[in-house]
Design a protein around this motif. Structure first.
Motif, short mmCIF file in Angstrom:
data_model
loop_
_atom_site.label_atom_id
_atom_site.label_comp_id
_atom_site.label_asym_id
_atom_site.label_seq_id
_atom_site.Cartn_x
_atom_site.Cartn_y
_atom_site.Cartn_z
N CYS A 157 0.83 -1.27 -0.03
CA CYS A 157 0.02 -0.12 0.14
C CYS A 157 0.83 1.19 -0.04
CB CYS A 157 -1.06 -0.01 1.02
SG CYS A 157 -2.57 1.22 1.18
N TYR A 158 0.98 2.02 1.12
CA TYR A 158 1.60 3.29 1.28
C TYR A 158 3.17 3.19 0.73
CZ TYR A 158 2.58 7.72 3.64
OH TYR A 158 3.06 9.19 3.92
N ASP A 159 3.74 2.01 0.85
CA ASP A 159 5.05 1.91 0.21
C ASP A 159 5.26 2.11 -1.03
OD1 ASP A 159 6.33 0.70 2.59
OD2 ASP A 159 5.58 -1.14 1.89
N LEU A 160 4.07 2.16 -1.95
CA LEU A 160 4.21 2.72 -3.29
C LEU A 160 4.51 3.97 -3.41
CD1 LEU A 160 3.23 1.68 -6.24
CD2 LEU A 160 0.87 2.51 -5.60
N ARG A 161 4.52 4.85 -2.47
CA ARG A 161 5.04 6.34 -2.99
C ARG A 161 6.41 6.57 -2.19
NH1 ARG A 161 0.56 9.87 -2.79
NH2 ARG A 161 -1.31 9.13 -2.17
N PHE A 162 7.12 5.44 -2.21
CA PHE A 162 8.59 5.44 -2.07
C PHE A 162 9.43 4.62 -2.83
CE2 PHE A 162 6.05 6.29 1.64
CZ PHE A 162 6.45 7.35 2.31
N PRO A 163 9.90 5.28 -3.96
CA PRO A 163 10.28 4.57 -5.19
C PRO A 163 11.47 3.82 -4.91
CG PRO A 163 10.51 6.78 -5.48
CD PRO A 163 9.55 6.56 -4.37
N GLU A 164 12.48 4.23 -4.07
CA GLU A 164 13.59 3.72 -3.37
C GLU A 164 13.55 2.35 -2.93
OE1 GLU A 164 12.35 6.23 0.08
OE2 GLU A 164 12.34 6.29 -2.09
N LEU A 165 12.27 1.99 -2.57
CA LEU A 165 12.18 0.59 -1.79
C LEU A 165 12.24 -0.40 -3.32
CD1 LEU A 165 9.47 -0.46 0.73
CD2 LEU A 165 9.82 -1.93 -1.72
N TYR A 166 11.99 -0.02 -4.36
CA TYR A 166 11.96 -0.79 -5.44
C TYR A 166 13.32 -0.76 -6.25
CZ TYR A 166 6.92 -0.52 -4.24
OH TYR A 166 5.83 -0.29 -3.49
N ARG A 167 14.35 0.07 -6.00
CA ARG A 167 15.52 0.30 -6.60
C ARG A 167 16.43 -0.37 -6.29
NH1 ARG A 167 14.16 2.07 -11.63
NH2 ARG A 167 16.15 3.48 -11.64
N GLN A 168 16.51 -1.23 -5.21
CA GLN A 168 17.73 -1.85 -4.57
C GLN A 168 17.66 -3.25 -5.48
OE1 GLN A 168 19.42 -0.34 -2.33
NE2 GLN A 168 17.77 1.44 -2.41
N ALA A 169 19.10 -3.54 -5.62
CA ALA A 169 19.34 -4.86 -6.30
C ALA A 169 18.83 -6.15 -5.70
CB ALA A 169 20.77 -5.04 -6.76
N PRO A 170 18.51 -7.27 -6.21
CA PRO A 170 18.25 -7.25 -7.76
C PRO A 170 17.08 -6.59 -8.27
CG PRO A 170 17.51 -9.22 -6.65
CD PRO A 170 18.04 -8.31 -5.57
#
Length: 280
Positions: A157-170
């Motif tokens: 949910c609210y995590d969606l507003r924080f793009p850095e969460l998805y940018r970590q490898a892999p």
């Protein structure tokens, strides 16, 4: 590794009756499996949407034990699917707080990943007020899971507003976003944010949500979606119970990543790239 598979994002309108909510969730997982889904995702709070968030605290279980987790494990095994159990309440270390945790179960019923929601939603416009920090303890780690189709990055949910969460490898092949987005914020930002996360990571996004009116007058936005790495909405369940069902093609995804190697062109990936302005 299979290049194509079918995924389902289940949309519910959960209330304050635990048994009824679980029954509806199980019925929709069964329907998704019958439709050929190999990965089935339930929304945030599928088990309970009460008038007061504190009601979830009494249901918090130790990780690996408890009736809610056992029921989800059995559900995955019964249908032989990969099951994202939206979120479940797990006991935290802080008094009167629980972790809002997204658990991924494999087709034999084994729990293969746990993600504790990191970003706790807060909103107050004078009419609506939400303060998850009043009852929840935030997580502190990014979680990826290995699936037959590639890496899955878990979020809530609210995590969606924080793009850095998805940018970590892999770089994730899949992103899951079980949610209970409010109608107010969802109408403004839900699809926009989901498509942005898909495009910037060249990843599939599977976003099951709550979609209706709940006890206490809370209204969620729904519009559960599956989005491809090019930002196209493959399926959407707008309101009410239902599911978004789509076939995902990871071979085509790799073609997009080859033609547009944006993930390889990233430069600000570590603190060493952060420049400081020199003083004259």
């Amino acid at each position: 590794m299979s290049h194509t598979f079918t995924a389902a994002a289940i949309q519910l309108v959960s209330g304050d009756d635990l048994a009824a909510n679980l029954a509806r969730a199980e019925a929709w997982v069964a329907e998704a499996a019958a439709a050929g889904a190999e990965l089935v995702a339930l929304p945030e709070y599928f088990y309970l949407m009460p008038a007061h968030d504190s009601a979830r605290l009494a249901l918090a279980e130790p990780f690996g034990h408890g009736p809610l987790q056992q029921r989800m494990a059995a559900l995955a095994a019964r249908h032989g699917v990969w099951l994202l159990a939206g979120t479940l309440p797990l006991q935290g270390s802080q008094p009167q707080r629980f972790h809002n945790s997204s658990l991924l179960y494999g087709p034999q019923g084994q729990c293969v990943a746990r993600y504790d929601k990191v970003h706790l939603f807060g909103f107050d416009d004078g009419h609506e007020r939400y303060a998850e920090a009043d009852t929840m303890q935030p997580g502190s780690a990014i979680t990826s899971a290995d699936t037959p189709w590639g890496s899955l990055r878990l979020s809530v949910c609210y995590d969606l507003r924080f793009p850095e969460l998805y940018r970590q490898a892999p770089a994730p092949v899949l992103i899951s976003v079980p949610a209970a987005f409010t109608h107010t914020t969802g109408q403004a930002h839900w699809e926009l944010l989901l498509r942005a996360r898909a495009v910037e990571n060249l990843a599939f996004v599977i976003a099951p949500g709550q979609g209706g009116v709940h006890p206490g007058g809370k209204r969620t936005f729904g519009h559960s979606m599956i989005i491809d790495p090019w930002g196209q909405v493959l399926a959407c369940q707008q309101e009410g119970e239902g599911m978004a069902l789509a076939t995902l093609d990871t071979h085509r995804q790799q073609t997009w990543r080859t033609r547009l190697p944006a993930l390889q062109h990233r430069r600000f990936t570590s603190p060493s790239f952060i420049a400081t302005q020199e003083k004259p």
